[in-house]
Design a protein around this motif. Structure first.
Motif, PDB file in Angstrom:
ATOM      1  N   HIS A  88       0.430  -0.747  -0.120  1.00  0.00           N
ATOM      2  CA  HIS A  88      -0.090   0.118  -0.085  1.00  0.00           C
ATOM      3  C   HIS A  88       0.603   1.070   0.031  1.00  0.00           C
ATOM      4  O   HIS A  88       0.265   2.226   0.106  1.00  0.00           O
ATOM      5  CB  HIS A  88      -0.911  -0.110   1.541  1.00  0.00           C
ATOM      6  CG  HIS A  88      -0.209   0.082   2.146  1.00  0.00           C
ATOM      7  ND1 HIS A  88      -0.174  -1.063   3.773  1.00  0.00           N
ATOM      8  CD2 HIS A  88       0.092   1.127   3.264  1.00  0.00           C
ATOM      9  CE1 HIS A  88       0.558  -1.459   4.469  1.00  0.00           C
ATOM     10  NE2 HIS A  88       0.707   0.215   4.740  1.00  0.00           N
ATOM     11  N   ALA A  89       2.144   0.715  -0.201  1.00  0.00           N
ATOM     12  CA  ALA A  89       2.920   2.689   0.010  1.00  0.00           C
ATOM     13  C   ALA A  89       2.787   2.741  -1.468  1.00  0.00           C
ATOM     14  O   ALA A  89       3.861   4.185  -1.630  1.00  0.00           O
ATOM     15  CB  ALA A  89       4.458   2.481   0.358  1.00  0.00           C
ATOM     16  N   VAL A  90       2.824   1.958  -2.514  1.00  0.00           N
ATOM     17  CA  VAL A  90       2.322   2.320  -3.887  1.00  0.00           C
ATOM     18  C   VAL A  90       1.897   2.132  -4.704  1.00  0.00           C
ATOM     19  O   VAL A  90       0.549   1.615  -4.542  1.00  0.00           O
ATOM     20  CB  VAL A  90       3.959   1.563  -4.624  1.00  0.00           C
ATOM     21  CG1 VAL A  90       5.561   1.791  -4.145  1.00  0.00           C
ATOM     22  CG2 VAL A  90       3.535   0.017  -4.624  1.00  0.00           C
ATOM     23  N   ALA A  91       1.656   2.675  -5.848  1.00  0.00           N
ATOM     24  CA  ALA A  91       0.478   2.412  -6.641  1.00  0.00           C
ATOM     25  C   ALA A  91       0.347   2.521  -7.945  1.00  0.00           C
ATOM     26  O   ALA A  91       1.928   2.900  -8.035  1.00  0.00           O
ATOM     27  CB  ALA A  91      -1.155   3.974  -6.803  1.00  0.00           C
ATOM     28  N   ARG A  92      -0.064   1.951  -9.197  1.00  0.00           N
ATOM     29  CA  ARG A  92       0.065   1.926 -10.749  1.00  0.00           C
ATOM     30  C   ARG A  92       0.467   3.009 -10.704  1.00  0.00           C
ATOM     31  O   ARG A  92       0.362   3.984 -10.895  1.00  0.00           O
ATOM     32  CB  ARG A  92      -0.640   1.302 -11.198  1.00  0.00           C
ATOM     33  CG  ARG A  92      -0.817  -0.322 -11.011  1.00  0.00           C
ATOM     34  CD  ARG A  92      -1.590  -1.210 -11.564  1.00  0.00           C
ATOM     35  NE  ARG A  92      -1.295  -2.371 -11.444  1.00  0.00           N
ATOM     36  CZ  ARG A  92      -2.026  -3.495 -11.018  1.00  0.00           C
ATOM     37  NH1 ARG A  92      -2.660  -2.945  -9.474  1.00  0.00           N
ATOM     38  NH2 ARG A  92      -1.846  -5.352 -10.679  1.00  0.00           N
ATOM     39  N   MET A  93       1.508   3.580 -11.522  1.00  0.00           N
ATOM     40  CA  MET A  93       2.282   5.105 -12.291  1.00  0.00           C
ATOM     41  C   MET A  93       1.253   5.120 -13.392  1.00  0.00           C
ATOM     42  O   MET A  93       0.257   4.017 -14.206  1.00  0.00           O
ATOM     43  CB  MET A  93       3.527   4.018 -13.248  1.00  0.00           C
ATOM     44  CG  MET A  93       4.565   4.849 -12.412  1.00  0.00           C
ATOM     45  SD  MET A  93       6.170   4.417 -13.213  1.00  0.00           S
ATOM     46  CE  MET A  93       5.344   5.201 -14.981  1.00  0.00           C
ATOM     47  N   PRO A  94       0.443   6.497 -13.762  1.00  0.00           N
ATOM     48  CA  PRO A  94      -0.218   7.195 -14.742  1.00  0.00           C
ATOM     49  C   PRO A  94       0.529   6.451 -15.758  1.00  0.00           C
ATOM     50  O   PRO A  94       2.005   5.848 -15.894  1.00  0.00           O
ATOM     51  CB  PRO A  94       0.194   8.205 -14.845  1.00  0.00           C
ATOM     52  CG  PRO A  94       0.202   8.593 -13.512  1.00  0.00           C
ATOM     53  CD  PRO A  94       1.474   7.345 -12.462  1.00  0.00           C
ATOM     54  N   GLY A  95      -0.597   5.855 -16.230  1.00  0.00           N
ATOM     55  CA  GLY A  95      -0.227   4.976 -17.753  1.00  0.00           C
ATOM     56  C   GLY A  95       0.946   6.086 -18.929  1.00  0.00           C
ATOM     57  O   GLY A  95       1.455   5.945 -20.461  1.00  0.00           O
ATOM     58  N   ASN A  96       0.748   7.674 -18.950  1.00  0.00           N
ATOM     59  CA  ASN A  96       0.937   7.712 -19.662  1.00  0.00           C
ATOM     60  C   ASN A  96       2.811   9.562 -19.475  1.00  0.00           C
ATOM     61  O   ASN A  96       2.679  10.364 -19.835  1.00  0.00           O
ATOM     62  CB  ASN A  96      -0.219   9.305 -20.469  1.00  0.00           C
ATOM     63  CG  ASN A  96      -0.734  10.268 -18.276  1.00  0.00           C
ATOM     64  OD1 ASN A  96      -0.397   9.517 -17.419  1.00  0.00           O
ATOM     65  ND2 ASN A  96      -1.006  11.255 -19.024  1.00  0.00           N
ATOM     66  N   LEU A  97       3.016   8.772 -18.214  1.00  0.00           N
ATOM     67  CA  LEU A  97       4.392   9.306 -18.128  1.00  0.00           C
ATOM     68  C   LEU A  97       5.188   8.386 -17.696  1.00  0.00           C
ATOM     69  O   LEU A  97       5.300   7.479 -17.837  1.00  0.00           O
ATOM     70  CB  LEU A  97       3.514   9.675 -16.358  1.00  0.00           C
ATOM     71  CG  LEU A  97       2.743  10.855 -15.987  1.00  0.00           C
ATOM     72  CD1 LEU A  97       3.412  11.075 -14.347  1.00  0.00           C
ATOM     73  CD2 LEU A  97       3.366  12.054 -16.564  1.00  0.00           C
ATOM     74  N   THR A  98       6.544   9.435 -18.272  1.00  0.00           N
ATOM     75  CA  THR A  98       8.241   8.527 -18.223  1.00  0.00           C
ATOM     76  C   THR A  98       8.037   8.228 -16.095  1.00  0.00           C
ATOM     77  O   THR A  98       6.993   8.927 -15.703  1.00  0.00           O
ATOM     78  CB  THR A  98       8.811   9.604 -18.371  1.00  0.00           C
ATOM     79  OG1 THR A  98       9.259  10.669 -17.330  1.00  0.00           O
ATOM     80  CG2 THR A  98       8.898   9.868 -19.748  1.00  0.00           C
ATOM     81  N   TYR A  99       9.114   7.613 -15.990  1.00  0.00           N
ATOM     82  CA  TYR A  99       9.474   7.707 -14.686  1.00  0.00           C
ATOM     83  C   TYR A  99       9.913   8.878 -13.689  1.00  0.00           C
ATOM     84  O   TYR A  99       9.512   9.078 -13.124  1.00  0.00           O
ATOM     85  CB  TYR A  99      10.500   6.304 -13.985  1.00  0.00           C
ATOM     86  CG  TYR A  99      10.579   5.022 -14.680  1.00  0.00           C
ATOM     87  CD1 TYR A  99       9.770   4.312 -13.970  1.00  0.00           C
ATOM     88  CD2 TYR A  99      10.719   4.108 -15.767  1.00  0.00           C
ATOM     89  CE1 TYR A  99       9.323   2.511 -14.290  1.00  0.00           C
ATOM     90  CE2 TYR A  99      10.764   3.518 -15.923  1.00  0.00           C
ATOM     91  CZ  TYR A  99      10.103   2.264 -15.234  1.00  0.00           C
ATOM     92  OH  TYR A  99       9.860   0.643 -16.036  1.00  0.00           O
ATOM     93  N   GLU A 100      10.164   9.279 -15.046  1.00  0.00           N
ATOM     94  CA  GLU A 100      10.881  10.709 -14.018  1.00  0.00           C
ATOM     95  C   GLU A 100      10.078  11.979 -13.736  1.00  0.00           C
ATOM     96  O   GLU A 100       9.339  12.251 -12.578  1.00  0.00           O
ATOM     97  CB  GLU A 100      11.882  11.429 -14.588  1.00  0.00           C
ATOM     98  CG  GLU A 100      13.522  10.578 -15.111  1.00  0.00           C
ATOM     99  CD  GLU A 100      13.524   9.605 -16.135  1.00  0.00           C
ATOM    100  OE1 GLU A 100      12.156   9.275 -16.504  1.00  0.00           O
ATOM    101  OE2 GLU A 100      14.565   8.581 -16.063  1.00  0.00           O
ATOM    102  N   GLU A 101       8.219  11.968 -14.410  1.00  0.00           N
ATOM    103  CA  GLU A 101       7.605  12.438 -14.723  1.00  0.00           C
ATOM    104  C   GLU A 101       7.260  11.905 -13.377  1.00  0.00           C
ATOM    105  O   GLU A 101       6.694  12.908 -12.252  1.00  0.00           O
ATOM    106  CB  GLU A 101       6.628  12.271 -15.996  1.00  0.00           C
ATOM    107  CG  GLU A 101       7.356  12.906 -16.676  1.00  0.00           C
ATOM    108  CD  GLU A 101       6.385  13.198 -17.922  1.00  0.00           C
ATOM    109  OE1 GLU A 101       6.629  13.934 -19.266  1.00  0.00           O
ATOM    110  OE2 GLU A 101       5.294  12.108 -18.364  1.00  0.00           O
ATOM    111  N   ALA A 102       6.398  10.741 -13.084  1.00  0.00           N
ATOM    112  CA  ALA A 102       5.802   9.737 -12.159  1.00  0.00           C
ATOM    113  C   ALA A 102       6.327  10.122 -10.336  1.00  0.00           C
ATOM    114  O   ALA A 102       5.767  10.723  -9.907  1.00  0.00           O
ATOM    115  CB  ALA A 102       5.691   8.565 -12.627  1.00  0.00           C
ATOM    116  N   ALA A 103       8.053  10.286 -10.375  1.00  0.00           N
ATOM    117  CA  ALA A 103       8.692  10.516  -9.470  1.00  0.00           C
ATOM    118  C   ALA A 103       8.310  11.454  -8.927  1.00  0.00           C
ATOM    119  O   ALA A 103       8.888  12.224  -7.752  1.00  0.00           O
ATOM    120  CB  ALA A 103      10.216  10.187  -9.925  1.00  0.00           C
TER     121      ALA A 103
END
Length: 322
Positions: free
Chosen positions: A113-128
């Motif tokens: 529960h510390a994480v969630a699935r990343m937005p599908g339209n972003l890079t790792y850098e943007e998601a971070a």
């Protein structure tokens, strides 16, 4: 694996890159290969141990958490026996600030529960760049500020990490948004959809006659009396960042002001929240919010990243790539 370690409070020079043992996930944990992380104000507090009161949570005489870093984005490499939400190969993002930190490393083992699935339209850098700053803006506007459509909202410090999210989130709620920033950031706020922009290099927003339903104080050192004057009857001021003197005013005088009139004033501390990660994910995938990244640094450049971030002039987020 490589990780940034620090054993005492101090300047960025106390941060060192070392080889340590790669973690093994427990039954209720996922092992994330971190691709990117980002800096927030909380990282500075952890580094310096200031204000001193923070040491009661982070370690009185030396850091309680040897690997700093809260916001991460990466890919799940392994899962514990009791994990049901994720599987290896899932891209995730999250805020580790209530899970022992540890984001400035190549791997981390954390509860699912510390994480969630990343937005599908972003890079790792943007998601971070999203979790802590995005949640701070969301919780300040929605939970503490009770924002709703048609309100006039002022955001002071609108071009930083929290501020750029706040402008967009406030617009998603249907508010009329005024952002306060310096001259060099005017174009950024315009691109994010701010309805009005006040350049504090040219004019003092606290001296203007316009009043607001909600004010989010992300930066600055103005006294609470200045913000109170700018609030409409039943208006709300929420302090989420700024000078220490302003923070202590919001904590000490805010409740008194709130009890003696219709205007409400107070401060807010962001708290990692899985539901808020999912809410932010929906906003981003719907095209209503996008992260703004100023600079990226490599893991071995962490001290330089902290020095730049500590100057307080970042346009959006400062990101670390592994």
């Amino acid at each position: 694996m490589k990780a940034v370690i620090y054993e005492k409070y101090g300047p960025p020079e106390v941060l060192t890159l070392r080889e340590i043992e790669k973690p093994v996930p427990k039954d209720n944990e996922v092992l994330v290969k971190i691709h990117a992380a980002s800096l927030n104000y909380g990282n500075l507090v952890l580094l310096k141990g200031e204000p001193f009161v923070a040491r009661f949570a982070f370690g009185l005489f030396k850091p309680k958490y040897p690997i700093p870093g809260g916001d991460i984005a990466g890919r799940i490499e392994a899962v514990g026996n009791k994990i049901t939400q994720f599987q290896p190969g899932d891209d995730v993002f999250g805020d580790l600030s209530v899970f022992g930190w540890g984001g400035f490393a190549e791997y981390i083992a954390v509860p699912e529960h510390a994480v969630a699935r990343m937005p599908g339209n972003l890079t790792y850098e943007e998601a971070a760049a999203i979790p802590m700053a995005g949640a701070t803006a969301l919780q300040g506007l929605r939970d503490k500020g009770k924002i709703h459509s048609g309100q006039k909202v002022l955001i002071n410090g609108a071009s930083g990490g929290v501020g750029t999210f706040a402008v967009q989130i406030a617009k998603s709620f249907g508010a009329e948004v005024t952002g306060v920033c310096s001259t060099r950031n005017v174009d950024i706020l315009r691109s994010l959809g701010a309805d009005h922009i006040i350049d504090y290099k040219k004019e003092d927003f606290t001296k203007k006659d316009k009043t607001y339903d909600l004010i989010l104080g992300v930066n600055g050192s103005h006294p609470l009396s200045a913000y109170k004057r700018l609030l409409k009857p039943n208006g709300i001021f929420v302090h989420v960042g700024g000078s220490e003197s302003q923070m202590f005013q919001a904590m000490s005088l805010g409740p008194l002001i709130s009890k003696t009139g219709s205007k409400k004033m107070g401060t807010m501390l962001q708290r990692a929240n899985h539901k808020d990660l999912l809410y932010l994910k929906e906003l981003i995938e719907a095209g209503k919010v996008k992260p703004v990244i100023d600079r990226s640094y490599k893991l071995n450049e962490i001290p330089d990243a902290f020095r730049y971030f500590g100057e307080g002039h970042a346009q959006g987020k400062v990101v670390i790539t592994m």
